[in-house]
Design a protein around this motif. Structure first.
Motif, PDB file in Angstrom:
ATOM      1  N   SER A  75       0.814  -1.212   0.000  1.00 39.12           N
ATOM      2  CA  SER A  75       0.000   0.000   0.000  1.00 39.12           C
ATOM      3  C   SER A  75       0.848   1.264   0.000  1.00 39.12           C
ATOM      4  O   SER A  75       0.310   2.372   0.013  1.00 39.12           O
ATOM      5  N   SER A  98      -4.784  -2.782  -7.534  1.00 35.46           N
ATOM      6  CA  SER A  98      -4.336  -2.004  -6.374  1.00 35.46           C
ATOM      7  C   SER A  98      -5.524  -1.427  -5.629  1.00 35.46           C
ATOM      8  O   SER A  98      -6.503  -0.968  -6.223  1.00 35.46           O
ATOM      9  N   ALA A  99      -5.420  -1.427  -4.294  1.00 30.93           N
ATOM     10  CA  ALA A  99      -6.467  -0.836  -3.463  1.00 30.93           C
ATOM     11  C   ALA A  99      -6.155   0.610  -3.116  1.00 30.93           C
ATOM     12  O   ALA A  99      -6.875   1.242  -2.340  1.00 30.93           O
ATOM     13  N   GLY A 100      -5.099   1.161  -3.690  1.00 31.32           N
ATOM     14  CA  GLY A 100      -4.630   2.500  -3.376  1.00 31.32           C
ATOM     15  C   GLY A 100      -3.169   2.433  -2.969  1.00 31.32           C
ATOM     16  O   GLY A 100      -2.663   1.363  -2.583  1.00 31.32           O
ATOM     17  N   LYS A 108      -9.933  -0.478 -13.673  1.00 32.44           N
ATOM     18  CA  LYS A 108     -10.255  -1.367 -12.553  1.00 32.44           C
ATOM     19  C   LYS A 108     -11.558  -2.108 -12.836  1.00 32.44           C
ATOM     20  O   LYS A 108     -12.461  -1.594 -13.513  1.00 32.44           O
ATOM     21  N   GLU A 158     -13.605   2.588  -3.900  1.00 28.82           N
ATOM     22  CA  GLU A 158     -12.926   3.870  -3.738  1.00 28.82           C
ATOM     23  C   GLU A 158     -11.433   3.650  -3.513  1.00 28.82           C
ATOM     24  O   GLU A 158     -11.042   2.856  -2.644  1.00 28.82           O
ATOM     25  N   ARG A 159     -10.620   4.369  -4.267  1.00 30.62           N
ATOM     26  CA  ARG A 159      -9.160   4.239  -4.147  1.00 30.62           C
ATOM     27  C   ARG A 159      -8.534   5.622  -4.226  1.00 30.62           C
ATOM     28  O   ARG A 159      -9.023   6.502  -4.939  1.00 30.62           O
ATOM     29  N   THR A 160      -7.406   5.777  -3.489  1.00 31.42           N
ATOM     30  CA  THR A 160      -6.641   7.020  -3.545  1.00 31.42           C
ATOM     31  C   THR A 160      -5.175   6.690  -3.771  1.00 31.42           C
ATOM     32  O   THR A 160      -4.616   5.830  -3.086  1.00 31.42           O
ATOM     33  N   ASP A 162     -12.024   6.981  -8.024  1.00 30.81           N
ATOM     34  CA  ASP A 162     -10.567   7.021  -7.909  1.00 30.81           C
ATOM     35  C   ASP A 162     -10.108   8.466  -7.748  1.00 30.81           C
ATOM     36  O   ASP A 162     -10.658   9.378  -8.381  1.00 30.81           O
TER      37      ASP A 162
END
Length: 463
Positions: free
Chosen positions: A55, A74-76, A98, A104-106, A127
């Protein structure tokens, strides 16, 4: 700190995927990459992918990569780094599509990012890409339905936002070329989020609304930016543009120009307050047709001119009920219709106009607004061309509002204009050219002087 290998021999480009198997999470740790590599510092050697593993990573040096891909799995991710850390991407930042757009990802870059090539960055719904430490971009198109945030010192050359994408700016945004905002077809899709957020930002770019030929709208959120260099809105003849500004906020524009019809409107909860739009030096509206005009809607306060350099040209200024315009410099509307030597028409449907102590030229005075003025304030109807019967022009204009406080009115043009409301002003009424008609409902009993020096004064009935 990693020293970048700057060999003059072009390396063979390879792909390395982050697997987070190192002990410290450093870019320089070979175990963090698949395949393991000790050559990540080689300029222009690696395409990098950040997918399902880990991460965060520590950028422990100045790295020159071919590109950097934020993977679909990827989760962020957070890219951290200390002094001297940076990422330079020859082919730019990329995002893989994705599988689930509801996730929701940052992705946060706490190191400067330099993109060396023209780039289209597609950010998916939910995103967010955050460039928190500034950087630079060549020509950049931000697409998708996601959000991009930039902070610090960020340079973007020609930048385009595609519909439903949000660019949020903190710090300073500069660079050559325009920042072009998207439009949504008016009446087609409701605006739910801004295209541009300026969070105490300094915008040193030309802010442009794309050329259009239909009725469209755009949403801007701002919290008192400074140094906005230019705001351009261009449309085909007869087209209409609607710019929505967030309630409770202030938008400052150093220079503004437009063609076609343009309207400033508020968006958001009415309890959040009004919108203030400040047009400072050299603000001007360049009209492309006799139908061009600027409309100030309910909930919007327009402040015109912070210095004597203001030269705002518009075929028509429309102030709707609940809106307001404040003049801070003389003659903000001039030479708006070159072929007819016509001044801007003041169509004051309602609302309030604050003159201060200024002098303003116009071709006609129409509507029902309240015009406030300090000592020395004056509206002069000057050099008006004969009224037209074509769409967008006012025939036989009549002002039924209130000339209040100390506003003086001078008729000095070629038109006939009627005043037919109750005015409380103690200013002067003068007729020098053209025809001023005082209608049956007109009241100017407090005027300090009514004087005819030329032209015609028609008095039907007056208190």
């Amino acid at each position: 700190k990693v020293r970048v290998n700057e060999s003059t021999t072009p390396p063979t480009v390879e792909t390395a995927t982050w697997n987070a198997e190192g002990s410290e999470g450093l870019f320089s740790e070979s175990a963090n990459w698949n395949p393991d590599t000790t050559e990540m510092s080689w300029a222009g050697k690696y395409r990098t992918v950040f997918a399902a593993k880990g991460s965060g990573a520590v950028v422990d040096g100045a790295y020159n990569l071919v590109d950097l891909t934020l993977g679909a799995e990827s989760a962020g991710f957070v890219f951290a780094g200390g002094e001297g850390a940076s990422l330079t991407l020859a082919e730019g930042l990329k995002m893989a599509e994705k599988p689930d757009v509801t996730v929701e990802r940052t992705f946060t870059f706490n190191v400067p990012v330099t993109n060396s090539a023209d780039l289209t960055l597609s950010i998916a719904s939910n995103d967010t890409v955050v460039c928190a430490a500034g950087g630079s971009f060549k020509a950049l198109t931000i697409a998708g339905k996601g959000r991009m945030e930039v902070a610090g010192e960020t340079a973007m050359d020609g930048t385009t936002l595609v519909s439903n994408t949000v660019l949020a700016v903190s710090g300073t945004l500069s660079g050559s070329g325009n920042l072009t905002l998207p439009f949504i077809g008016y009446g087609q899709t409701a605006i739910t989020s801004p295209a541009l957020e300026l969070n105490e930002a300094t915008l040193k770019k030309t802010l442009k609304l794309s050329d259009i030929s239909t009725e469209c709208k755009c949403h801007i959120r701002s919290s008192a930016p400074v140094g906005t260099t230019n705001y351009i809105a261009t449309a085909s003849d007869g087209a209409s543009m609607h710019t929505y500004f967030e309630r409770g906020r202030t938008f400052v524009i150093d220079s503004w120009s437009m063609s076609g019809k343009h309207e400033f409107l508020p968006i958001g909860n009415a309890n959040d307050g009004r919108v203030t739009v400040v047009l400072t030096w050299a603000s001007q509206s360049v009209r492309s047709s006799p139908d061009g005009h600027l409309t100030i809607s309910s909930g919007v306060d327009l402040i015109l001119g912070q210095t004597s350099q203001t030269n705002m040209k518009s075929n028509k200024l429309v102030v709707n009920s609940g809106g307001s315009v404040t003049f801070t410099t003389d003659d903000a509307f001039v030479e708006s219709y070159a072929r007819g030597d016509r001044q801007a028409a003041f169509k004051l449907t309602g609302g309030d106009v604050y003159m201060g102590g200024t002098h303003q030229n116009c071709s006609i005075l129409n509507g029902a607004a309240t015009v406030h003025g300090e000592m020395g304030s004056e509206i002069e109807m000057l050099y008006g061309a004969p009224a037209r019967t074509t769409s967008g022009n006012d025939v036989d204009p009549t002002f039924t509002g209130n000339l209040a406080e100390h506003v003086s009115l001078t008729m000095n043009g070629l038109l006939t204009n009627t005043v037919n409301g109750v005015s409380s002003t103690d200013g002067k009424i003068a007729v020098k050219a053209g025809t001023l008609v005082l209608g049956v409902k007109a009241s100017l009993k407090n005027a300090s002087e009514v004087k005819v020096e030329g032209g015609v004064l028609v008095v039907n009935a007056m208190d």
